[in-house]
Scaffold this motif. Sequence first.
Motif, PDB file in Angstrom:
ATOM      1  N   MET A 123       0.285  -1.029  -0.024  1.00 37.31           N
ATOM      2  CA  MET A 123       0.293  -0.449  -0.169  1.00 37.31           C
ATOM      3  C   MET A 123       0.707   1.366   0.076  1.00 37.31           C
ATOM      4  N   ARG A 124       0.388   2.257  -0.602  1.00 39.44           N
ATOM      5  CA  ARG A 124       0.966   3.358  -1.239  1.00 39.44           C
ATOM      6  C   ARG A 124       1.044   4.609  -0.651  1.00 39.44           C
ATOM      7  N   PHE A 125       1.252   5.322  -0.523  1.00 34.90           N
ATOM      8  CA  PHE A 125       1.430   6.666   0.034  1.00 34.90           C
ATOM      9  C   PHE A 125       1.740   7.923  -0.393  1.00 34.90           C
ATOM     10  N   LEU A 126       0.903   9.012  -0.980  1.00 36.10           N
ATOM     11  CA  LEU A 126       1.658  10.131  -1.905  1.00 36.10           C
ATOM     12  C   LEU A 126       1.139  10.651  -0.859  1.00 36.10           C
ATOM     13  N   ALA A 127       2.011  12.337  -0.423  1.00 35.71           N
ATOM     14  CA  ALA A 127       1.883  13.635   0.240  1.00 35.71           C
ATOM     15  C   ALA A 127       1.398  14.375  -0.784  1.00 35.71           C
ATOM     16  N   ILE A 128       0.879  15.464  -1.431  1.00 36.22           N
ATOM     17  CA  ILE A 128       0.848  16.118  -2.456  1.00 36.22           C
ATOM     18  C   ILE A 128       0.998  17.920  -1.190  1.00 36.22           C
ATOM     19  N   ILE A 129       1.552  18.379  -0.935  1.00 34.96           N
ATOM     20  CA  ILE A 129       1.583  20.526  -0.619  1.00 34.96           C
ATOM     21  C   ILE A 129       1.685  20.833  -1.797  1.00 34.96           C
ATOM     22  N   PRO A 130       0.924  21.580  -1.518  1.00 34.19           N
ATOM     23  CA  PRO A 130      -0.134  23.144  -2.629  1.00 34.19           C
ATOM     24  C   PRO A 130       1.263  24.343  -2.524  1.00 34.19           C
ATOM     25  N   ALA A 131       1.651  24.184  -3.598  1.00 38.94           N
ATOM     26  CA  ALA A 131       1.808  25.828  -3.021  1.00 38.94           C
ATOM     27  C   ALA A 131       2.129  26.903  -3.696  1.00 38.94           C
ATOM     28  N   ARG A 132       1.067  27.756  -4.429  1.00 40.60           N
ATOM     29  CA  ARG A 132       0.506  28.742  -5.243  1.00 40.60           C
ATOM     30  C   ARG A 132       2.147  29.821  -4.866  1.00 40.60           C
ATOM     31  N   ASP A 137       5.166   7.248   1.013  1.00 38.89           N
ATOM     32  CA  ASP A 137       6.406   7.025  -0.112  1.00 38.89           C
ATOM     33  C   ASP A 137       6.899   8.009  -0.825  1.00 38.89           C
ATOM     34  N   ARG A 138       6.061   9.047  -1.371  1.00 35.68           N
ATOM     35  CA  ARG A 138       6.573  10.076  -1.916  1.00 35.68           C
ATOM     36  C   ARG A 138       6.182  12.069  -1.653  1.00 35.68           C
ATOM     37  N   ILE A 139       6.433  12.755  -1.750  1.00 33.91           N
ATOM     38  CA  ILE A 139       6.096  13.298  -0.913  1.00 33.91           C
ATOM     39  C   ILE A 139       6.614  15.300  -1.965  1.00 33.91           C
ATOM     40  N   ILE A 140       5.681  15.369  -2.955  1.00 36.63           N
ATOM     41  CA  ILE A 140       5.230  16.024  -3.750  1.00 36.63           C
ATOM     42  C   ILE A 140       4.888  17.698  -3.210  1.00 36.63           C
ATOM     43  N   VAL A 141       5.667  18.385  -4.365  1.00 39.62           N
ATOM     44  CA  VAL A 141       5.080  19.918  -3.840  1.00 39.62           C
ATOM     45  C   VAL A 141       4.991  20.735  -5.165  1.00 39.62           C
ATOM     46  N   SER A 142       3.543  20.910  -4.953  1.00 41.11           N
ATOM     47  CA  SER A 142       2.358  21.594  -6.607  1.00 41.11           C
ATOM     48  C   SER A 142       2.389  22.761  -5.940  1.00 41.11           C
ATOM     49  N   THR A 143       3.845  23.421  -7.059  1.00 42.25           N
ATOM     50  CA  THR A 143       3.453  24.529  -7.519  1.00 42.25           C
ATOM     51  C   THR A 143       4.016  25.225  -9.022  1.00 42.25           C
ATOM     52  N   ASP A 144       3.413  26.439  -8.926  1.00 35.05           N
ATOM     53  CA  ASP A 144       4.148  27.083 -10.026  1.00 35.05           C
ATOM     54  C   ASP A 144       5.362  28.287 -10.155  1.00 35.05           C
ATOM     55  N   ASP A 145       5.717  28.368  -8.911  1.00 33.73           N
ATOM     56  CA  ASP A 145       6.825  29.609  -8.597  1.00 33.73           C
ATOM     57  C   ASP A 145       8.222  28.580  -8.587  1.00 33.73           C
ATOM     58  N   PRO A 194       0.515  24.489 -14.412  1.00 32.56           N
ATOM     59  CA  PRO A 194       0.018  25.765 -15.416  1.00 32.56           C
ATOM     60  C   PRO A 194      -0.190  26.964 -14.877  1.00 32.56           C
ATOM     61  N   GLN A 195      -0.353  27.502 -15.041  1.00 34.67           N
ATOM     62  CA  GLN A 195      -0.571  29.229 -14.250  1.00 34.67           C
ATOM     63  C   GLN A 195      -1.979  29.216 -14.297  1.00 34.67           C
ATOM     64  N   GLU A 196      -2.695  29.271 -15.334  1.00 35.08           N
ATOM     65  CA  GLU A 196      -4.058  28.656 -15.166  1.00 35.08           C
ATOM     66  C   GLU A 196      -4.688  27.750 -13.768  1.00 35.08           C
ATOM     67  N   LEU A 197      -4.059  26.691 -13.164  1.00 35.92           N
ATOM     68  CA  LEU A 197      -3.743  25.936 -12.007  1.00 35.92           C
ATOM     69  C   LEU A 197      -3.156  26.679 -11.091  1.00 35.92           C
ATOM     70  N   PRO A 207      -9.368  26.046  -6.656  1.00 39.10           N
ATOM     71  CA  PRO A 207     -10.007  25.022  -6.054  1.00 39.10           C
ATOM     72  C   PRO A 207      -7.853  24.202  -6.044  1.00 39.10           C
ATOM     73  N   SER A 208      -7.862  24.203  -4.984  1.00 33.59           N
ATOM     74  CA  SER A 208      -6.882  23.215  -4.489  1.00 33.59           C
ATOM     75  C   SER A 208      -7.169  21.873  -5.129  1.00 33.59           C
ATOM     76  N   SER A 209      -8.038  21.599  -5.557  1.00 36.74           N
ATOM     77  CA  SER A 209      -8.412  20.418  -5.619  1.00 36.74           C
ATOM     78  C   SER A 209      -7.559  19.952  -7.274  1.00 36.74           C
ATOM     79  N   GLU A 210      -9.001  21.583  -7.823  1.00 40.40           N
ATOM     80  CA  GLU A 210      -8.167  21.381  -9.861  1.00 40.40           C
ATOM     81  C   GLU A 210      -6.348  21.044  -9.239  1.00 40.40           C
ATOM     82  N   ALA A 211      -5.759  21.794  -8.468  1.00 39.95           N
ATOM     83  CA  ALA A 211      -4.577  21.329  -9.311  1.00 39.95           C
ATOM     84  C   ALA A 211      -3.671  20.079  -8.626  1.00 39.95           C
TER      85      ALA A 211
END
Length: 243
Positions: free
Chosen positions: A1-10, A44-52, A71-74, A80-84
Amino acid sequence: MRFLAIIPARGGSKSIPKKNIKDLIDKPLIVWSIQAAKKSKYLDRIIVSTDDEEIKNVSLDYGAEVPFLRPQELAKDDTPSSEAIYYTMKKLIDDANEKFEYLILLQPTSPLRDEKHIDNAIEMLLEKKEQFDSLVSVTELEHPVYWNRVIGSRQELNSFLEYDKDKLFRRQDFEKTFRLNGAIYLIEVGIFMKYKSFETDSTMAFFMDRISSTDIDTKDDFEIAEFYLRNKTLTKRINNREI
């Protein structure tokens, strides 16, 4: 069982410029969440979702992954964070053929949420996975929601929710109410990809104390968070009293 963490930071914060990489005590705000995630027993993985690019570089320096920029439109104020998160998941699944069973969203504006909260949340959802397909962290409202008021055009007070004011007037008389604190969102990947939401008809509440639920939105919030982090003994005493 694998767990992914996403940290959103625009990068385009308006309330506090460059908020996500502004120093909180001795390190950028986002790093508190990266380090909490890295200390987790399950992720298992820590990914930052950013445009910067600056946020990307800071995140990489502290051990998170930034496999691509969104992308900038996100990354607009009203995105919404859910879209990113959906965009990031879709890229991982389609382009890299990655497979994860669970996805956890960790917003960088919750620096007092630590690895114990993350691991406890995961364990609670796994224990009740037959009943729930997601989990969202909450904290108890300090005052009953019924005491909220809306102000009319003549500046008059109007009830937000109607209740019997003759029978219900002490805080203890009201049913406890809770708010989402933004610290932890956990869900089965398949469910999220289907509904693009962390809240479903089967979402479990994960209770957190008021201090750990501190959310950074203003300069005052930074000072409050710094006070709590520097005064851990006092913070622990307050939390124990709340529990």
